[in-house]
Scaffold this motif. Structure first.
Motif, PDB file in Angstrom:
ATOM      1  N   ARG A 288      48.021  45.770  45.524  1.00  0.00           N
ATOM      2  CA  ARG A 288      47.875  47.182  45.179  1.00  0.00           C
ATOM      3  C   ARG A 288      48.513  48.054  46.267  1.00  0.00           C
ATOM      4  O   ARG A 288      48.523  47.671  47.430  1.00  0.00           O
TER       5      ARG A 288
ATOM      6  N   HIS B  72      36.399  38.367  34.728  1.00  0.00           N
ATOM      7  CA  HIS B  72      37.400  39.136  33.979  1.00  0.00           C
ATOM      8  C   HIS B  72      37.197  38.983  32.470  1.00  0.00           C
ATOM      9  O   HIS B  72      37.019  37.870  31.964  1.00  0.00           O
TER      10      HIS B  72
ATOM     11  N   SER C 192      38.589  48.373  34.953  1.00  0.00           N
ATOM     12  CA  SER C 192      39.691  48.407  35.917  1.00  0.00           C
ATOM     13  C   SER C 192      41.039  48.387  35.213  1.00  0.00           C
ATOM     14  O   SER C 192      41.148  47.936  34.070  1.00  0.00           O
TER      15      SER C 192
ATOM     16  N   HIS D 204      44.630  46.697  35.329  1.00  0.00           N
ATOM     17  CA  HIS D 204      45.259  45.484  35.851  1.00  0.00           C
ATOM     18  C   HIS D 204      46.579  45.235  35.141  1.00  0.00           C
ATOM     19  O   HIS D 204      46.593  45.169  33.903  1.00  0.00           O
TER      20      HIS D 204
ATOM     21  N   GLU E 104      34.015  42.500  34.395  1.00  0.00           N
ATOM     22  CA  GLU E 104      35.098  43.407  34.782  1.00  0.00           C
ATOM     23  C   GLU E 104      36.006  43.570  33.572  1.00  0.00           C
ATOM     24  O   GLU E 104      36.800  42.687  33.235  1.00  0.00           O
TER      25      GLU E 104
ATOM     26  N   HIS F 261      38.400  49.158  41.777  1.00  0.00           N
ATOM     27  CA  HIS F 261      39.566  49.442  42.640  1.00  0.00           C
ATOM     28  C   HIS F 261      40.412  50.653  42.239  1.00  0.00           C
ATOM     29  O   HIS F 261      41.603  50.519  41.957  1.00  0.00           O
TER      30      HIS F 261
ATOM     31  N   ASP G 171      34.910  42.123  45.389  1.00  0.00           N
ATOM     32  CA  ASP G 171      35.895  41.593  44.439  1.00  0.00           C
ATOM     33  C   ASP G 171      36.286  40.172  44.851  1.00  0.00           C
ATOM     34  O   ASP G 171      37.451  39.781  44.768  1.00  0.00           O
TER      35      ASP G 171
HETATM   36 ZN   LIG Z   1      40.177  43.952  39.213  1.00  0.00          ZN
END
Ligand SMILES: [Zn+2]
Ligand SMILES: [Zn+2]
Length: 238
Positions: free
Chosen positions: A169, A41, A100, A102, A74, A132, A195
């Protein structure tokens, strides 16, 4: 089906993952992976990796246990203009990036704002994969995503973790059915990723494979079966 590629994996450096790179690599190998990506991340995620984690990524070998290794990130999409949270020069020094949405890096919003943000991110030449997609807490125009995927060679991800019942999610499964239908219409390949936030999950695509079989998604559009094609797609955006 035997998936040979996993480009979305997290290590201890992500702040809320539990394994080292070496542990991830060993399980990837055991699960038959030939092309492994590390994608911790980016800094906006609380506990996410520091900038230096990415500038130092060159120390990660390009080959480990006979697998080709790609150094990635990411990224977080942090506003509705599709801005991502690492400097271009740093992203460029890596092999690929995933972008992504988040929480808490960006608030939930209406379909128009979220779609615009994602489409802008896809037009960023430094973004290779949208992580995602299809979380209905962030509503998105899935037809437009598929169309932009084709136009920009930005891959849309089928995220194995999103298909788990414990995932936070919302509505991903039904979104993916719609999204993959459009990708098929556009003859645009997709990429699946685990992931993984712990080594045991790296390269374990059980849920994704049964999902893709269930919806009879064409094998020729599943890039995980063709590591060379994955590399070609990453090159296309360079
Ligand atoms: Zn993610
Ligand atoms: Zn992730």
């Amino acid at each position: 089906m035997k998936f040979l590629v996993d480009l979305h994996t997290h290590t201890l450096s992500s702040g809320h993952a539990y394994s080292t790179f070496d542990e991830n690599a060993k399980f990837a190998k055991e699960n038959g992976i030939e092309l492994l990506g590390i994608s911790d991340h980016a800094p906006t995620m609380p506990g996410g990796a520091h900038l230096y984690h990415f500038t130092n990524a060159k120390v990660i070998p390009q080959e480990v246990y006979g697998m080709k290794v790609l150094r990635g990130v990411e990224l977080n999409i942090i506003d509705y203009n599709g801005t991502v949270d690492l400097a271009d020069s740093i992203i460029k020094s890596l092999d690929y990036s995933i972008a992504s949405l988040h929480p808490p890096c960006i608030n939930f919003a209406d379909i128009k704002s979220v779609t615009y943000a994602v489409l802008e991110a896809m037009q960023n030449p430094l973004v290779n994969i949208i992580g995602h997609p299809g979380d209905q807490r962030y509503p998105q125009d899935l037809y437009e995503l598929a169309r932009m995927s084709k136009m920009t060679n930005t891959l849309l991800e089928v995220n194995n973790a999103s298909l788990d019942a414990s995932c936070l999610r919302v509505g991903v499964r039904e979104s993916l059915i719609e999204l993959l239908h459009y990708c098929n219409d556009f003859d645009m390949p997709i990429i699946a990723n685990t992931d993984a936030h712990i080594c045991y999950e790296v390269g374990n695509f059980e849920k994704t494979i049964s999902f893709l079989e269930e919806i009879q998604f064409p094998k020729e559009l599943i890039l995980n079966l063709y590591p060379d094609k994955v590399l070609e797609f990453l090159e296309l955006k360079k």
